[in-house]
Design an enzyme around this catalytic site. Structure first.
Site, mmCIF file in Angstrom:
data_model
loop_
_atom_site.group_PDB
_atom_site.id
_atom_site.type_symbol
_atom_site.label_atom_id
_atom_site.label_comp_id
_atom_site.label_asym_id
_atom_site.label_seq_id
_atom_site.Cartn_x
_atom_site.Cartn_y
_atom_site.Cartn_z
ATOM 1 N N HIS A 64 0.834 -1.203 0.000
ATOM 2 C CA HIS A 64 0.000 0.000 0.000
ATOM 3 C C HIS A 64 0.870 1.254 0.000
ATOM 4 O O HIS A 64 1.552 1.548 0.981
ATOM 5 C CB HIS A 64 -0.902 -0.031 1.242
ATOM 6 C CG HIS A 64 -1.910 1.053 1.311
ATOM 7 N ND1 HIS A 64 -2.021 1.895 2.404
ATOM 8 C CD2 HIS A 64 -2.860 1.446 0.435
ATOM 9 C CE1 HIS A 64 -3.009 2.744 2.212
ATOM 10 N NE2 HIS A 64 -3.530 2.494 1.021
ATOM 11 N N GLU A 96 0.587 -0.962 -4.731
ATOM 12 C CA GLU A 96 -0.598 -0.112 -4.871
ATOM 13 C C GLU A 96 -0.165 1.345 -4.718
ATOM 14 O O GLU A 96 0.632 1.676 -3.830
ATOM 15 C CB GLU A 96 -1.619 -0.464 -3.775
ATOM 16 C CG GLU A 96 -2.953 0.251 -3.891
ATOM 17 C CD GLU A 96 -2.979 1.638 -3.288
ATOM 18 O OE1 GLU A 96 -3.914 2.405 -3.588
ATOM 19 O OE2 GLU A 96 -2.053 1.992 -2.500
ATOM 20 N N ASP A 113 -1.231 5.778 -6.056
ATOM 21 C CA ASP A 113 -2.285 6.747 -6.365
ATOM 22 C C ASP A 113 -1.769 7.757 -7.377
ATOM 23 O O ASP A 113 -0.572 8.100 -7.370
ATOM 24 C CB ASP A 113 -2.705 7.481 -5.091
ATOM 25 C CG ASP A 113 -2.980 6.521 -3.944
ATOM 26 O OD1 ASP A 113 -4.076 5.950 -3.909
ATOM 27 O OD2 ASP A 113 -2.086 6.342 -3.095
ATOM 28 N N HIS A 136 -0.985 10.440 -2.907
ATOM 29 C CA HIS A 136 -2.328 10.079 -2.464
ATOM 30 C C HIS A 136 -3.247 11.272 -2.270
ATOM 31 O O HIS A 136 -4.353 11.320 -2.822
ATOM 32 C CB HIS A 136 -2.260 9.284 -1.163
ATOM 33 C CG HIS A 136 -3.613 8.902 -0.629
ATOM 34 N ND1 HIS A 136 -4.337 9.721 0.228
ATOM 35 C CD2 HIS A 136 -4.391 7.815 -0.850
ATOM 36 C CE1 HIS A 136 -5.492 9.155 0.500
ATOM 37 N NE2 HIS A 136 -5.554 7.990 -0.123
#
Length: 259
Positions: A17, A50, A52, A65
């Protein structure tokens, strides 16, 4: 057919993440979604990262993010209001800025799970990932934004479409269908979807249940749960049948789930 993003790897999948920031890295001011965080996830053995996507004022897609820079850099401006050069300077002591193009270039054996955070970024994200569609999964809370990125990838000449996971409206329709015990209703929202990526709970509502997992699997769709940092929770969810764990502690998850 299973999308290449899923092929050649084993379940459960560990998705790092926003990369990996260990306690030691954090003590040296390394930030999430930085070049150093992606490199750390890769070095730990993570296949999946993962991240953004936002768009800078000069049109560069960066891995970041938040819509603004306050939490990560202390600067109150929005990502959309700074140039990539300005953001590079702000991130220089925080692990280094990484653009989407740089991430795909620098880590050719990493498979990226990309959340399109800004509507203005969707087209640019799709264009950049088109040559790498075999190792990219596109997602967004907004189904429209997710579809825009996929359409842009197709327009840019992507040989195959990137994999994709469902947005919020699709997840809501799916939960209603599962509650109604209707396979026919379940199959509709999952058409064209490769995975659903959800929290275990949303407030008092339990999202991840054996019934949801079974319904998704019957449609050939994987279930990934975010954000899970406790080893006991990782094991419990995998025992339920979850296919992927999205975690801030990818190093811990790899040790926990590979033994």
């Amino acid at each position: 057919m299973t999308h290449p993003w899923f092929q050649g790897t084993t379940v459960p999948r560990v998705l790092a993440h926003r990369g990996l920031v260990t306690q030691a890295d954090a003590s040296h001011a390394v930030a999430e979604n930085s070049f150093a965080a992606v490199a750390a996830a890769h070095a730990a053995g993570c296949v999946y990262v993962e991240s953004d996507c936002h768009l800078t004022s000069d049109g560069v897609v960066v891995l970041f993010h938040d819509a603004d820079l306050t939490r990560v850099t202390g600067d109150p401006r929005r990502v959309a209001d700074v140039t990539v050069r300005e953001l590079e300077a702000l991130m220089a002591g925080r692990g280094g800025l990484i653009t989407l193009a740089q991430a795909l270039d620098a880590f050719p054996d990493v498979r990226f799970n990309l959340d399109v955070k800004a509507p203005t970024a969707a087209g640019a994200v799709g264009t950049i990932i088109a040559p790498h569609a075999d190792r990219v999964l596109v997602t967004s809370f907004s189904d429209a934004r997710r579809r825009d990125a996929l359409a842009a990838a197709e327009t840019a000449g992507s040989g195959i479409l990137p994999a994709t996971s469902a947005g919020t409206s699709t997840i809501v329709r799916l939960l209603v269908a599962v509650a109604a015990h209707s396979d026919r209703l379940v199959s509709r929202p999952l058409r064209g979807i490769d995975a659903i990526q959800v929290p275990e709970r949303k407030g008092r509502v339990r999202v991840v249940t054996p019934r949801l997992i079974d319904a998704a699997h019957r449609s050939g769709v994987e279930v990934h749960v975010w954000t899970v940092n406790d080893p006991a929770d990782m094991r419990r969810l995998v025992d339920m049948g979850v296919d992927g764990i999205v975690t801030d502690r990818a190093d811990v998850a790899l040790r926990t789930l590979r033994t």
